[in-house]
Design a protein around this motif. Structure first.
Motif, PDB file in Angstrom:
ATOM      1  N   ILE B 291      74.678 123.282  34.214  1.00 48.62           N
ATOM      2  CA  ILE B 291      74.768 122.324  35.320  1.00 48.62           C
ATOM      3  C   ILE B 291      75.244 120.962  34.816  1.00 48.62           C
ATOM      4  N   ALA B 292      74.635 120.497  33.727  1.00 44.40           N
ATOM      5  CA  ALA B 292      75.008 119.191  33.190  1.00 44.40           C
ATOM      6  C   ALA B 292      76.488 119.174  32.840  1.00 44.40           C
ATOM      7  N   TRP B 293      76.959 120.269  32.300  1.00 44.53           N
ATOM      8  CA  TRP B 293      78.356 120.351  31.868  1.00 44.53           C
ATOM      9  C   TRP B 293      79.287 120.350  33.071  1.00 44.53           C
ATOM     10  N   LEU B 294      78.923 121.165  34.077  1.00 44.91           N
ATOM     11  CA  LEU B 294      79.744 121.214  35.290  1.00 44.91           C
ATOM     12  C   LEU B 294      79.783 119.852  35.961  1.00 44.91           C
ATOM     13  N   ALA B 295      78.673 119.125  35.893  1.00 45.31           N
ATOM     14  CA  ALA B 295      78.596 117.830  36.551  1.00 45.31           C
ATOM     15  C   ALA B 295      79.233 116.741  35.702  1.00 45.31           C
TER      16      ALA B 295
END
Lengths: 510, 375
Positions: B291-295
């Motif tokens: 999630i952090a990466w996608l965001a």
């Protein structure tokens, strides 16, 4: 083609695009056997790109390369090798623990030769082209110029008769350069075709037969070296006449700002970087530091700036010892020092941040509370854009997307804006075009006139001699002398760079 | 003489840096392509992909209860993602969110189990702090070791996940075992006094989540410490040059990063599960990384992406009941999405040129989105 002379290499309308940067646009180039062609152009004019296409590292988007009159497609350095093309890069590709001849043989097809035979072959090559090397000497014991000789031998051993040298003199002393040129002339006489990339005009004049000039990715024609001079070449390279004089204003130099006493520094691997270095810099003075790359210049700057803790010795700023203090402690002592490091985007600036956030780098702790105040930084960024004519799509654009000259303006601008008493600059014009370089010289002179003490680490001896008041010469971490710039010749500095003391070289030259 | 040339069939060419909108669109495109490929996967096992996707989304919003359940999935994932965001911003590759979350749950559970006689409000505050400290310590250990001995933080944080997990197993089978439990060993259910209160039908972890989103956003973009994190992440040499104490920043940030994951653990144990089990993290620490990466390490975007992921999670349990599809299908979909997002990073920087296909005559080579879609 029906001509009597077969070109070694002929490039026809070669183009290469990286993203939306046009590195090469319809470049034509001709190289004959038995000649030395200089490829001249400013940084970013596309010299290295063009040569990388000839040596198989890139493939051109458009255009044709002919070797010996035949159109070819060079897909890899191996293809280039088969065609007899060899390139010597700025960074040597040698195995340190191997001897010269082992490095020369490495990567050649076929069985390993018995050492005796290999040695005989290498020696024969050396004799043919007038090179000097000890085939059994391990590379880690070699000087830069010896390593370069091995690189040349490597290419000749593979049967190349077309040689490309990418800025070969950047790491050499004047004496070593002369020796290299002697070798190249030998090779020319033996029928080799040679391209030498450089932006040092004097060298172009002394070594080449013809000069091809590149500007902004295009070829601006080829001239016979015998028919041009330095100012004509500059004009061709830059596009207009440029005043190449650097002024050296007289100033009040009464007060000592920086005094370095018996400074000893070790690198992280335990080797000696600096040994008993002592010198001083006065206000209103530019002290140049000359030396072969890696002679301790980086460590000298970083220990003064507080990034390295010296093993021994004192660094006195107006009598206050700051050796071993961290940058933060130095600032807290009220010492106003600026440092423009060699690695601009990796040390002096944050590459991924815009100008505003980069202005904050040394001042973000100012102000009370947990929050950063970006307003003054933004104002400062805007001021710098106006004052130095920085070209940018916006002050929030990451600085890594700017051109080299603009990056340096941002860094130098920030450091000067803090009105330092002491300014340390490491290779401030490296990678800059002529205009930006002269702007940097002017800025440094302006600081000098304001009474700032400037330490200038440089590589171009002609510039050091014109710009600096005094020059300190480093060799393997030792200071071989501090001399007045108007009482020394380039050759004398060259000798000092290789380890002779001022007292020894004083009798020569002059 | 006719020029005959061999040209390589494919060439990889670097193209110009894309604008933010362009790279955002490219990533959005990756998600779309991933959904298409996921649809092919669903079709291949004999279901109508459109039907399945529709059921997933509708299933998350069809009732208040369904929506509340979706939010419950969102809370730990979002908070865990915020935790790793801090570390990633510093280019400290903390993949130990899972372990940090578990340790936060363990520390909080101690108070939930053995201090439940305390007044409610102080108890909850103490549990909150315990969760933060527990996760923080688990983040601190790899940071200290890297700064002291140069250990590899990726392996170190990964290994600590397993240690944390087996600590829970040990507690469950040993000192914290519920003597009343028949059959399998487990830890006792927390009393109502040591559970999080409900606000709008969901335990108030969702309020903590929103507060943390705002906190991390402000911390990273407006504070001096946040600025230090960005500088250290970009270049340690620049940080040293600026007089930043790099070691201190790394250690402080990792404590905070682990601590935030620990809060997720505390919320999960004391809010959602009302007990401590080995499934307290259940892969949320790893999903948080995705999630952090996608965001793109943006806290606000993290909330949005985490919500999208919770639809995927909740939706998968809906399709399980409606179609009898395994929840593992959701994991497969997640995997496919991640794969395409990672793959698209390549096209953010490069493009592929085929032989014979000439560049558009040296005019600025405009980055083409179509090209990426084709791959």
């Amino acid at each position: 083609m029906g001509g009597e002379v077969k070109n070694a290499i002929r490039c026809e309308k070669i183009s290469k695009v990286f993203g939306n940067v046009i590195a090469n646009e319809k470049i034509d180039l001709e190289l004959n056997y038995g000649e030395i062609l200089a490829l001249l152009g400013e940084n970013g004019s596309g010299k290295t790109t063009l040569m990388n296409m000839i040596s198989g590292i890139y493939h051109p988007d458009e255009g044709t390369i002919y070797v010996n009159g035949e159109p070819v497609s060079i897909q890899s350095p191996l293809d280039a090798q088969k065609l007899g093309i060899g390139m010597i890069h700025q960074h040597f590709k040698l195995v340190n623990i191997f001897s010269a001849m082992e490095n020369i043989e490495l990567g050649t097809p076929g069985k390993k030769l018995p050492p005796k035979e290999l040695r005989a072959r290498v020696t024969a090559l050396c004799e043919k082209y007038g090179l000097e090397t000890d085939p059994l000497k391990p590379v880690h014991d070699m000087s830069v110029s010896e390593k370069q000789t091995v690189e040349i031998l490597k290419i000749l051993y593979r049967g190349a008769n077309i040689l490309i040298l990418d800025e070969p003199t950047a790491v050499l002393t004047p004496q070593e350069t002369e020796k290299l040129f002697e070798i190249l002339r030998h090779m020319r006489a033996a029928g080799c075709a040679i391209i030498i990339i450089t932006h040092k005009l004097n060298e172009v004049l002394s070594i080449s037969d013809r000069v091809t000039i590149l500007r902004k990715g295009r070829s601006f024609g080829t001239v016979k070296t015998a028919e041009v001079d330095v100012s004509k070449l500059t004009e061709l390279m830059v596009g207009r006449a440029v005043n190449l004089e650097i002024e050296r204003p007289a100033t009040d130099r009464s007060e000592e700002v920086l005094k370095v006493v018996d400074l000893c520094v070790e690198r992280s691997d335990g080797s000696t970087a600096l040994e008993d270095v002592s010198f001083h810099v006065n206000r209103g003075e530019i002290l140049g530091v000359a030396g072969i790359a890696g002679s301790g210049q980086k460590e000298l700057c970083e220990s003064i700036a507080g990034l390295i803790t010296p093993k021994k010795g004192a660094i006195l700023y107006k009598k206050e010892n700051m050796a071993g203090k961290t940058p933060r402690e130095i600032i807290e002592l009220g010492i106003s020092m600026s440092f423009v490091p060699e690695d601009r985007l990796g040390m002096g600036l944050v590459a991924g941040m815009g100008m505003t956030d980069n202005m904050l780098l040394k001042t973000y702790t100012r102000g009370k509370g947990a929050f950063v105040d970006r307003a003054p930084a933004k104002k400062m960024a805007e001021t710098l854009v106006d004052k130095f004519g920085i070209v940018t799509a916006g002050i929030e654009m990451p600085v890594r997307m700017m051109s080299g000259g603009n990056v340096q303006k941002v860094l130098l601008g920030r450091e000067i804006e803090s009105s330092p008493d002491l300014l340390i600059t490491a290779y401030p014009v490296r990678g800059l075009d002529i205009n930006s370089s002269y702007l940097v010289y002017d800025l440094l002179n302006e600081q000098k006139k304001k009474g700032v003490a400037v330490l200038y680490i440089g590589e171009d001896l002609d510039v050091l001699l014109q710009l600096c008041d005094r020059i300190a010469v480093l060799c393997h971490g030792r200071l071989t002398g501090v001399v007045d710039a108007d009482k020394v010749t380039k050759e004398q500095i060259g000798l000092m760079m290789t380890g002779e003391n001022w007292e020894e070289v004083r009798e020569y030259g002059g | 003489m006719e020029a005959k040339k061999r040209e390589p069939l494919l060439r990889v060419v670097k193209h110009a840096e894309l604008s933010r909108t362009q790279s955002f669109l490219l990533r959005l495109l990756a998600v779309v392509v991933a959904l298409v490929v996921g649809g092919i996967f669903i079709a291949s096992i004999g279901y109508n992909p459109l039907e399945v996707y529709k059921t997933m989304v509708v299933g998350c919003f069809r009732s208040v209860m369904a929506f509340q359940a979706t939010i419950k999935f969102c809370i730990p994932m979002c908070i865990a993602a915020l935790g790793v965001t801090l570390a990633f911003k510093m280019k400290f590759w903390n993949i130990g969110g899972e372990g940090q979350l578990i340790m936060g749950a363990v520390f909080a559970s101690y108070f939930a189990l053995f201090c439940d006689g305390m007044p409610h409000v102080p108890l909850i505050i103490i549990m909150f702090l315990a969760g933060f400290v527990g996760g923080g310590i688990w983040g601190l250990i790899p940071a200290l070791c890297r700064e002291k001995w140069g250990t590899n933080e990726t392996l170190f944080t990964l290994m600590l996940n397993y240690i944390a997990l087996y600590i829970v197993t040990y507690l469950r089978d040993g000192p914290w075992r519920d003597p009343q439990a028949a059959g399998f060993n487990k830890i006792a259910r927390f009393s109502a006094n040591s559970q999080l209160d409900k606000v709008a039908g969901i335990h108030f972890g969702w309020i903590i989540m929103i507060v943390l989103v705002v906190f991390v956003f402000i911390y990273l973009s407006k504070t001096k410490q946040g600025y230090e994190i960005s500088v250290v992440g970009e270049s340690r040499d620049t940080a040293r040059y600026a007089g930043i104490n790099v070691r201190r920043v790394v250690i402080r940030t990792m404590f905070l990063s682990g601590g935030i994951a620990g809060i997720a653990g505390m919320i999960q144990a004391c809010g959602a599960d009302a007990t401590l089990s080995t499934g307290v993290a259940n892969g949320v620490g790893f999903t948080g990384i995705i999630i952090a990466w996608l965001a793109q390490l943006n806290p606000i975007a993290t909330l949005v992406v985490a919500f999208a992921f919770s639809i995927l999670e909740k939706g998968s349990s809906v399709i399980q009941s409606s179609f009898g599809l395994s929840t593992a299908c959701a994991d497969v979909l997640q995997g496919i999405i991640l794969f395409f997002i990672m793959a698209i990073e390549f096209f953010v920087r490069y493009k592929i040129v085929f032989a014979g296909h000439k560049e558009k005559k040296l005019s600025q080579a405009k980055p083409e989105k179509k090209e990426a879609a084709g791959k």
